[in-house]
Structure formats: structure tokens, C-alpha cells
Design an enzyme around this catalytic site. Structure first.
Site, PDB file in Angstrom:
ATOM      1  N   ASN A   1      43.127  24.583 -34.354  1.00 55.42           N
ATOM      2  CA  ASN A   1      44.080  25.450 -35.052  1.00 55.42           C
ATOM      3  C   ASN A   1      45.531  25.179 -34.659  1.00 55.42           C
ATOM      4  OD1 ASN A   1      42.508  26.841 -36.914  1.00 55.42           O
ATOM      5  ND2 ASN A   1      41.593  28.054 -35.272  1.00 55.42           N
TER       6      ASN A   1
ATOM      7  N   GLU B   1      33.837  22.950 -31.713  1.00 53.99           N
ATOM      8  CA  GLU B   1      34.869  22.742 -30.687  1.00 53.99           C
ATOM      9  C   GLU B   1      34.464  23.607 -29.491  1.00 53.99           C
ATOM     10  OE1 GLU B   1      38.763  24.380 -31.703  1.00 53.99           O
ATOM     11  OE2 GLU B   1      39.744  22.635 -30.821  1.00 53.99           O
TER      12      GLU B   1
ATOM     13  N   HIS C   1      33.322  27.201 -30.936  1.00 53.24           N
ATOM     14  CA  HIS C   1      34.127  27.404 -32.148  1.00 53.24           C
ATOM     15  C   HIS C   1      33.542  26.596 -33.299  1.00 53.24           C
ATOM     16  CE1 HIS C   1      38.389  27.073 -34.100  1.00 53.24           C
ATOM     17  NE2 HIS C   1      37.653  27.995 -34.685  1.00 53.24           N
TER      18      HIS C   1
ATOM     19  N   SER D   1      38.799  31.983 -32.904  1.00 49.67           N
ATOM     20  CA  SER D   1      39.599  30.851 -33.374  1.00 49.67           C
ATOM     21  C   SER D   1      40.905  30.748 -32.607  1.00 49.67           C
ATOM     22  CB  SER D   1      39.866  30.978 -34.863  1.00 49.67           C
ATOM     23  OG  SER D   1      40.227  32.282 -35.193  1.00 49.67           O
TER      24      SER D   1
HETATM   25  N1  3HC Z   1      28.213  27.812 -47.370  1.00 46.92           N
HETATM   26  C1  3HC Z   1      27.228  26.886 -47.322  1.00 46.92           C
HETATM   27  N2  3HC Z   1      27.288  25.724 -47.990  1.00 46.92           N
HETATM   28  C2  3HC Z   1      28.378  25.472 -48.723  1.00 46.92           C
HETATM   29  C3  3HC Z   1      29.458  26.380 -48.828  1.00 46.92           C
HETATM   30  C4  3HC Z   1      29.328  27.605 -48.104  1.00 46.92           C
HETATM   31  N3  3HC Z   1      30.303  28.525 -48.120  1.00 46.92           N
HETATM   32  N4  3HC Z   1      30.408  25.855 -49.624  1.00 46.92           N
HETATM   33  C5  3HC Z   1      29.947  24.656 -50.011  1.00 46.92           C
HETATM   34  N5  3HC Z   1      28.736  24.431 -49.476  1.00 46.92           N
HETATM   35  C6  3HC Z   1      27.883  23.271 -49.646  1.00 46.92           C
HETATM   36  C7  3HC Z   1      27.482  23.158 -51.103  1.00 46.92           C
HETATM   37  O1  3HC Z   1      26.342  23.948 -51.358  1.00 46.92           O
HETATM   38  C8  3HC Z   1      27.212  21.684 -51.239  1.00 46.92           C
HETATM   39  O2  3HC Z   1      25.918  21.426 -50.726  1.00 46.92           O
HETATM   40  P1  3HC Z   1      24.949  20.417 -51.461  1.00 46.92           P
HETATM   41  O3  3HC Z   1      25.381  19.076 -50.970  1.00 46.92           O
HETATM   42  O4  3HC Z   1      23.634  20.851 -50.982  1.00 46.92           O
HETATM   43  O5  3HC Z   1      25.142  20.574 -52.922  1.00 46.92           O
HETATM   44  C9  3HC Z   1      28.217  21.031 -50.275  1.00 46.92           C
HETATM   45  O6  3HC Z   1      28.646  22.072 -49.382  1.00 46.92           O
HETATM   46  C10 3HC Z   1      29.418  20.486 -51.014  1.00 46.92           C
HETATM   47  O7  3HC Z   1      29.941  21.552 -51.785  1.00 46.92           O
HETATM   48  P2  3HC Z   1      30.604  21.348 -53.221  1.00 46.92           P
HETATM   49  O8  3HC Z   1      30.040  20.122 -53.867  1.00 46.92           O
HETATM   50  O9  3HC Z   1      30.509  22.637 -53.954  1.00 46.92           O
HETATM   51  O10 3HC Z   1      32.135  21.189 -52.940  1.00 46.92           O
HETATM   52  P3  3HC Z   1      32.900  20.158 -52.046  1.00 46.92           P
HETATM   53  O11 3HC Z   1      32.295  18.796 -52.082  1.00 46.92           O
HETATM   54  O12 3HC Z   1      34.311  20.329 -52.419  1.00 46.92           O
HETATM   55  O13 3HC Z   1      32.707  20.707 -50.560  1.00 46.92           O
HETATM   56  C11 3HC Z   1      33.553  21.973 -48.782  1.00 46.92           C
HETATM   57  C12 3HC Z   1      33.070  22.003 -50.219  1.00 46.92           C
HETATM   58  C13 3HC Z   1      32.417  21.544 -47.869  1.00 46.92           C
HETATM   59  C14 3HC Z   1      34.007  23.378 -48.443  1.00 46.92           C
HETATM   60  C15 3HC Z   1      34.718  20.914 -48.676  1.00 46.92           C
HETATM   61  O14 3HC Z   1      35.693  21.207 -49.641  1.00 46.92           O
HETATM   62  C16 3HC Z   1      35.381  20.889 -47.341  1.00 46.92           C
HETATM   63  O15 3HC Z   1      34.915  20.245 -46.409  1.00 46.92           O
HETATM   64  N6  3HC Z   1      36.535  21.599 -47.213  1.00 46.92           N
HETATM   65  C17 3HC Z   1      37.269  21.679 -45.960  1.00 46.92           C
HETATM   66  C18 3HC Z   1      36.644  22.771 -45.123  1.00 46.92           C
HETATM   67  C19 3HC Z   1      37.348  22.906 -43.807  1.00 46.92           C
HETATM   68  O16 3HC Z   1      38.319  22.249 -43.471  1.00 46.92           O
HETATM   69  N7  3HC Z   1      36.851  23.846 -42.992  1.00 46.92           N
HETATM   70  C20 3HC Z   1      37.424  24.179 -41.717  1.00 46.92           C
HETATM   71  C21 3HC Z   1      38.232  25.416 -41.849  1.00 46.92           C
HETATM   72  S1  3HC Z   1      39.038  25.833 -40.341  1.00 46.92           S
HETATM   73  C22 3HC Z   1      37.943  26.823 -39.544  1.00 46.92           C
HETATM   74  O17 3HC Z   1      36.907  27.212 -40.032  1.00 46.92           O
HETATM   75  C23 3HC Z   1      38.339  27.220 -38.153  1.00 46.92           C
HETATM   76  C24 3HC Z   1      38.809  28.631 -38.055  1.00 46.92           C
HETATM   77  O18 3HC Z   1      39.073  28.886 -36.713  1.00 46.92           O
HETATM   78  C25 3HC Z   1      40.030  28.938 -38.881  1.00 46.92           C
END
Ligand code: 3HC
Length: 287
Positions: A194, A156, A144, A123
Site C-alpha cells: 500500500n 504479504e 495481508h 492493510s
Molecule cells: N471473487 C472471486 N473471483 C473473482 C472476483 C471476485 N470478486 N472477481 C473476478 N473473479 C474471477 C472471475 O470469476 C474470473 O474467474 P474465471 O477465470 O474462473 O472465469 C477471473 O477472476 C477473471 O475475472 P474476469 O474475467 O471477470 O475479469 P478480469 O480478467 O478483468 O479479472 C480481476 C478481474 C482479477 C479483478 C483483475 O481485474 C485484477 O487482477 N485486478 C487487479 C486487482 C488488484 O490489484 N487487487 C489488489 C487490490 S489491493 C488490496 O487488496 C490490498 C488492500 O490492502 C487494499
């Protein structure tokens, strides 16, 4: 554009939160995946999580029982990276520590075929620096992924100083073959994602530290006012507060500007071992 050959496997080292997502998306898209982790219980736990997620997709009638079974069958844990000889793409998703990553790449580089692509899911560590420990940096690239990997559409793709366009084209095609949208960036601290995300998270922590609002209000304001899927504090918990702290330190050190300095409260949380979802304690408490 490169064509995709599904007859050659993908190799992954690291079966933590990011690694297991990467394993799942490749296996679900029809690639055989060889997986290694120094900690064998991490592989067991990754396989159990993948199976649970696939079962959920079966119960929602998105995939059949046969498709779930075929996906699981495509994942093969291996005891040693010497088994990665035939892979077309190697993805490293180990701990975010330069020395650990370099040790892995030095070992794997000796085994991989001359034309296999070497990719890191880092990252924030320099792609060019990691590429330099391998024999052919033109084949080295940043791939990424975003957490949770099975859900997030973006990959990315980060070009090191010497990454070739042919390597980019192949990784672009592979990312599309697993249903992701690849977007290109150059090797620079924090890349694009990031460099923009972490200062926002840091500012949210500074708001909390300064008593501007309660965590629920800070997150609610960003969710409801800015249409973010989750607020920055909850997102920091999801990413891992130690990971956020490490990335901010890289931005601060390499870009040399005070605006990237990690909030003292973030540092304290990390020192206290409150790392977010993975320790069940972060800005929020998790069951
Ligand atoms: N693994 C797999 N699937 C997951 C999951 C996980 N950890 N968490 C949620 N899901 C799935 C759920 O099973 C659900 O699937 P479905 O449609 O089959 O039911 C779907 O995602 C939606 O989940 P929820 O209804 O429980 O909850 P939300 O609608 O709030 O979605 C979320 C959860 C997808 C995590 C959403 O809140 C989101 O997009 N959050 C932002 C995540 C983000 O910004 N990520 C980037 C982080 S930065 C990064 O990773 C880079 C690194 O370098 C730091």
C-alpha cells in the site's frame, strides 16, 4: 520450514469481502474453518457468495460437485470466539479500525492455545501495535491478502517488531499450502504494497480532479500503456474508497510527507458515501 497439520482448524473473525475470500481459500485447500462475525447476516452472505463461486468452478469443470460440497462442509460458523480453542492459526479480517481489532485480539488471545498464531489481515495498521495487546507478540504476524482473495496470488507477510522467525516459517508454509505466494515485509506504514499502490491511486484521483483526463481515459492509459489489469480508479472502487482514504491518512500521518495527503476529491467521495463497488457508486456506477 514448518510442516502443515490439516487436522487443526483455522479461525477467522470477519466475513466481509476479505474475510470470505480467506475462508474460501483455506476451506478449498482442505482446512476446517471456524468463522465468527458479530453480524450474523455477514456470515450468511459470505457463505452464499462462496457457494456461488464454487458453483461457477463446478460449471467450468475445475472442481467436482463432491469437492464443492466438501469445501462448504469444512466451514463452520460459530456464535462466539470461545470456540476457537483448537485453532492453529487465527486470522482477523474485521473492519480497518484499530480499536475494533484490538478488542477482538484481546478477547481471542484469552481463548487461543499457547502456540496458536495470531494473524491480522490489516492493510495499514501497525502489526507491532496490535501485537502489543496480546500476551505473546512473538506469535503475532500480518497476513495481508489481496482482493479478490480467491484470485490474487500474493500474501504479504508482515513482521512485527517481536514476531519470531518460527512464526514466519509457519505462516509462510500455510500461505503456500493454500496456493499463495508469500513475500516478506517489515512493519512500516503501508508495508510495501500500500505504500506503493496508494500514492498511484491518489495521483490518478488528482488527475481526475485537475481535469487532466476523464476517468475512462485515466484508467485506459494505465491499462493499455502500463499493462495493469484494471485502471487505478476502477481498482480504488474495488478496494473501497473509504479504505483507500484511511490508508492514505495512515501514510500521511506516520510518514509525515505531503506526497501522501489524500486528494480532496477522494475525501469528498467518502463524505458523500460513494465508496465504490460496495455502495454501487464510486468513480463508476455499478449494477
Ligand atoms: N471473487 C472471486 N473471483 C473473482 C472476483 C471476485 N470478486 N472477481 C473476478 N473473479 C474471477 C472471475 O470469476 C474470473 O474467474 P474465471 O477465470 O474462473 O472465469 C477471473 O477472476 C477473471 O475475472 P474476469 O474475467 O471477470 O475479469 P478480469 O480478467 O478483468 O479479472 C480481476 C478481474 C482479477 C479483478 C483483475 O481485474 C485484477 O487482477 N485486478 C487487479 C486487482 C488488484 O490489484 N487487487 C489488489 C487490490 S489491493 C488490496 O487488496 C490490498 C488492500 O490492502 C487494499
Amino acid at each position: 520450514m514448518s510442516s502443515i497439520d490439516k487436522s487443526k482448524p483455522i479461525g477467522v473473525v470477519g466475513a466481509g469481502a476479505m474475510g470470505r475470500g480467506i475462508i474460501q481459500v483455506f476451506a478449498q485447500s482442505g482446512f476446517d474453518v471456524l468463522v465468527h462475525d458479530a453480524n450474523s447476516s455477514a456470515i450468511e452472505s459470505a457463505l452464499a457468495t462462496i457457494e456461488k463461486l464454487l458453483n461457477r468452478s463446478v460449471s467450468k469443470e475445475r472442481i467436482t460437485d463432491d469437492e464443492r460440497d466438501a469445501t462448504l462442509k469444512r466451514i463452520t460458523p460459530v456464535g462466539n470466539v470461545s470456540e476457537f480453542k483448537s485453532v492453529q492459526l487465527f486470522v482477523e479480517a474485521a473492519s480497518e479500525k484499530p480499536e475494533i481489532k484490538k478488542t477482538i485480539f484481546k478477547a481471542v488471545d484469552k481463548v487461543l492455545a499457547g502456540d496458536a498464531i495470531r494473524a491480522t489481515n490489516t492493510s495499514s495498521i501497525s502489526i507491532t501495535e496490535l501485537a502489543a495487546v496480546t500476551g505473546n507478540p512473538s506469535l503475532f504476524i500480518g497476513m495481508h491478502f489481496f482482493n479478490p482473495v480467491p484470485v490474487m496470488k500474493l500474501v504479504e507477510i508482515v513482521m512485527g517488531l517481536e514476531t519470531s522467525d518460527a512464526t514466519y516459517d509457519k505462516v509462510h508454509a500455510l500461505a503456500e499450502a493454500v496456493g499463495k505466494t508469500p513475500l516478506r515485509a517489515n512493519d512500516h506504514p503501508g508495508f510495501v504494497s500500500n505504500r506503493i499502490l496508494m500514492p498511484m491511486i491518489n495521483e490518478a484521483i488528482l488527475c481526475m480532479q485537475d481535469g487532466v483526463a476523464r476517468p475512462e481515459a485515466i484508467d485506459g492509459i494505465m491499462q493499455l500503456g502500463m499493462a495493469h489489469p484494471m485502471g487505478p480508479l476502477r481498482l480504488a472502487d474495488l478496494i473501497g474508497l473509504d479504505v483507500c482514504y484511511d490508508i492514505l491518512n495512515v501514510l500521511h500521518r506516520d510518514l509525515g510527507e505531503d506526497k501522501y495527503r489524500p486528494a480532496p476529491l477522494l475525501r469528498k467521495m467518502v463524505l458523500a458515501g460513494r465508496l465504490g463497488n460496495k455502495t454501487k457508486q464510486g468513480f463508476y456506477t455499478y449494477e
